[in-house]
Design an enzyme around this catalytic site. Structure first.
Site, mmCIF file in Angstrom:
data_model
loop_
_atom_site.group_PDB
_atom_site.id
_atom_site.type_symbol
_atom_site.label_atom_id
_atom_site.label_comp_id
_atom_site.label_asym_id
_atom_site.label_seq_id
_atom_site.Cartn_x
_atom_site.Cartn_y
_atom_site.Cartn_z
ATOM 1 N N ASP A 1 15.931 -19.645 -57.560
ATOM 2 C CA ASP A 1 16.119 -18.625 -58.518
ATOM 3 C C ASP A 1 15.694 -18.984 -59.946
ATOM 4 O OD1 ASP A 1 17.820 -17.655 -56.679
ATOM 5 O OD2 ASP A 1 19.466 -17.228 -58.044
ATOM 6 N N CYS B 1 20.716 -24.562 -51.924
ATOM 7 C CA CYS B 1 20.480 -23.854 -53.231
ATOM 8 C C CYS B 1 21.073 -22.458 -53.030
ATOM 9 C CB CYS B 1 19.072 -23.762 -53.674
ATOM 10 S SG CYS B 1 18.403 -25.538 -54.387
ATOM 11 N N ASP B 2 21.123 -21.772 -54.044
ATOM 12 C CA ASP B 2 21.840 -20.586 -54.531
ATOM 13 C C ASP B 2 22.266 -19.722 -53.580
ATOM 14 O OD1 ASP B 2 21.199 -21.876 -56.916
ATOM 15 O OD2 ASP B 2 20.860 -20.177 -58.210
ATOM 16 N N LYS B 3 21.245 -19.050 -52.910
ATOM 17 C CA LYS B 3 21.717 -17.792 -51.911
ATOM 18 C C LYS B 3 21.616 -18.383 -50.626
ATOM 19 C CE LYS B 3 21.699 -15.499 -55.574
ATOM 20 N NZ LYS B 3 21.428 -16.751 -56.440
ATOM 21 N N CYS C 1 20.012 -28.182 -58.666
ATOM 22 C CA CYS C 1 19.982 -28.326 -60.056
ATOM 23 C C CYS C 1 21.234 -29.088 -60.395
ATOM 24 C CB CYS C 1 19.746 -27.343 -60.739
ATOM 25 S SG CYS C 1 18.192 -26.415 -60.394
ATOM 26 N N GLU D 1 19.461 -11.932 -62.084
ATOM 27 C CA GLU D 1 20.090 -12.963 -63.238
ATOM 28 C C GLU D 1 19.679 -12.474 -64.537
ATOM 29 O OE1 GLU D 1 19.978 -16.918 -61.621
ATOM 30 O OE2 GLU D 1 21.463 -16.586 -60.032
ATOM 31 N N SER E 1 22.967 -16.498 -64.163
ATOM 32 C CA SER E 1 22.733 -17.991 -63.403
ATOM 33 C C SER E 1 23.844 -18.641 -63.754
ATOM 34 C CB SER E 1 21.444 -18.617 -63.987
ATOM 35 O OG SER E 1 21.490 -20.041 -63.774
#
Length: 562
Positions: A80, A121-123, A194, A446, A472
């Site tokens: 992202d 990570c995110d998704k 992150c 985002e 985010s």
């Protein structure tokens, strides 16, 4: 065993021949052992995933030691942070559905007995959880782990959110070119997700309380020996759970979803966790009302404020006791959690976490001294968001309980960023960004660039932003997202005009445009119907099938087509 479907009987001799050709079967008895899929998400361009090939190799070795046969496959991944601020972000949320579909396809086509998921990570994490709910095969999750926090030349702790806010600060002239470049080189010093409480780490922490991962999954560093040992222990536990037939839907119940939101409240997690957890509930067949989230917020104290809401990183949380210490603290307040439900360890949530005390009260506050008596996320309702909207109240300055300002409207992310950068947006404005929801974006991009620019220019307490898009996990400030229904579905956010007075009331959890209903009704009569922005490819199919954020932004086939 489930895998007997592809390996038992004379009629499956061709399949057995192909299985021998893989080289995975080392002895004649291997065909009688459980077949375990390793659903990996290794990819070179995502720093949270560059080390996952090594972790998968550790998992394979441990699965063999435990008496099963591993077979690895890979899914896609989108970073992202790299996809931010351009049309690449349209693909981020939709990638969650591709990941779920791809994993479902491989798992069900080959009749695996269990699945070892390695997301980070995110998704990728929620996409894999959706697959686990859908296939309901014994499964365990072990994420790649967070990266270390960065350190500037001046000794300041850095995370990726520091870098996004530095863009606005550099444009404003409040930091030098040298400081800017120093931050760029040092904000992300290692592999891993992150370093702050952004979406990836929020979801990886939530997996602990959901019961799908081992304790410390959310906080043990990517580069640590503990992460590698956790992979081994998770592999042994998965093979045990295959024998005991412990399945994801046995673990992820309505009470588990409640507890996931409670942990999110206690840690001030990303607003994206609301979107993903609602999607998980949907896939698990759990009807989950948004109003439950506010009820959970009211009973759950805010105990740990992590970057971007403070300078503390995930490693700081780990050193302070990690998620187990937070769960243990929450269990001391009756009615906050449901601690006697089963988890992937084969033990209850209580058994996993009881006695894990806080080691640093600056990083994790005790029950008697919380940051706030109520949780760090709120669901807002009102005439702008009749089906709800989300705000990370933990990222709002504590002095702000209500904000009233004049609307300044934009029909795209890029228009808003340009207006913020050229100072068209001023103190007292409520920036309205619409047609950026799941259908409208498409993909619900985002809004980190505009929120970071607002904060970076020193307007974090003086300008609010509302959108049918999302944020985010690095976002902070007066930022309301996930407004439902979205503008592309005819939601009331489409009816707001420049100069309208908008009130965000955090105390009463409301979001309203201060216009009479008859005025809004007249505006609706002249509203131009939305036309899809993308006509071909995956995003065209996604636009046609995706729902608004209040249902998790999932893809649903219309009932008349089933």
């Amino acid at each position: 065993m489930r895998s007997d479907m592809i390996k038992k009987g004379d009629h499956q001799a061709p399949a057995r021949s192909l299985l021998h050709a893989t080289g995975a079967l080392k002895s004649p008895t291997d065909m009688n052992k459980p077949f375990v899929a390793i659903c990996n998400s290794y990819i070179d361009i995502v720093p949270g995933h560059v080390h996952l090939r090594e972790l998968a190799d550790i998992a394979k070795e441990a699965i063999r030691e435990a008496g099963a046969i591993p077979f690895e496959f890979n899914t896609i991944g989108v970073d992202d942070g790299i996809a931010m601020g351009h049309i690449g972000m349209r693909y981020s949320l939709p990638s969650r559905e591709i990941i779920a579909d791809a994993a479902e396809t491989v798992i069900n086509a080959h009749w695996f007995d269990g699945v070892f998921y390695i997301p980070n990570c995110d998704k990728i994490t929620p996409g894999m959880i959706l697959a686990a709910m859908r296939t309901n095969v014994p499964a365990i999750f072990c994420s790649g782990g967070p990266m270390k926090a960065g350190l500037s030349a001046h000794g300041k702790a850095l995370t990726l959110s520091s870098m996004f806010e530095a863009v606005g600060a550099f444009k404003e002239g409040s930091i030098s070119k040298e400081e800017f470049l120093d931050m760029e080189q040092n904000a992300c010093p290692t592999c891993g997700s992150c370093a702050g409480m952004f979406t990836a780490n929020s979801m990886n922490c939530l997996m602990e309380v959901l019961g799908l991962a081992l304790p410390y999954n959310g906080t043990a560093l990517a580069v640590s020996d503990q992460r590698r040992e956790m992979i081994r222990q998770a592999a042994f536990k998965l093979v045990e759970n295959i024998k005991n037939d412990l399945k994801p839907r046995d673990i992820v119940t309505r009470e588990a979803i409640d507890d996931a939101f409670a942990l999110d409240m206690a840690m001030g997690g990303s607003t994206n966790t609301v979107l993903h957890t609602l999607a998980i509930a949907n896939e698990a067949g759990i009807d989950y009302d948004l109003e439950r989230i506010n009820a959970i917020a009211k009973r759950t104290p805010y105990l740990s404020k992590i970057a971007p809401s403070s300078s503390y990183s995930m490693h700081d949380v780990h050193e302070a006791g990690g998620v187990p210490a937070i769960i243990n603290e929450l269990m001391k307040k009756d009615g906050t959690l449901h601690p006697d439900r089963i988890t992937v360890t084969g033990k209850t949530l209580r058994e996993n976490n009881e006695g894990k005390e806080i080691k640093n009260f600056d990083v994790i506050h005790p029950l008697d001294a919380p940051y706030d008596a109520q949780g760090g996320l709120s669901i807002l309702f009102g005439n702008i968001a009749p089906k709800g909207a989300v705000i990370k109240v933990g990222g709002v300055d504590p002095s702000i309980k209500t904000f009233t300002g004049k609307a300044i409207c934009f029909n795209s992310h890029d228009e808003a960023v340009e207006a913020i950068d050229n100072r068209t947006v001023r103190a007292g404005h409520v920036v309205v960004i619409r047609y950026e929801g799941p259908k409208g974006g498409p993909g619900m991009p985002e809004m980190l660039a505009p929120t970071s620019s607002i904060v970076g220019r020193g307007l974090g307490k003086d300008v609010a932003l509302i959108t049918d898009g999302r944020f985010s996990g690095a976002t902070r400030g007066i930022a309301v997202g996930h407004i439902s229904p979205e503008a592309a579905s005819g939601g009331p956010i489409a009816l707001i005009e420049d100069g309208d007075e908008i009130t965000i009331d955090l105390t009463n959890r409301t979001l309203n445009v201060n216009q009479p209903e008859d005025v809004l009704a007249r505006r609706r009569e002249s509203l131009t119907p939305f036309k899809a922005k993308v006509k071909t490819g995956y995003l065209a199919r996604y636009t046609a099938l995706v729902t608004s954020a209040n249902t998790g932004g999932v893809m649903q086939v219309p009932e008349n087509l089933i």
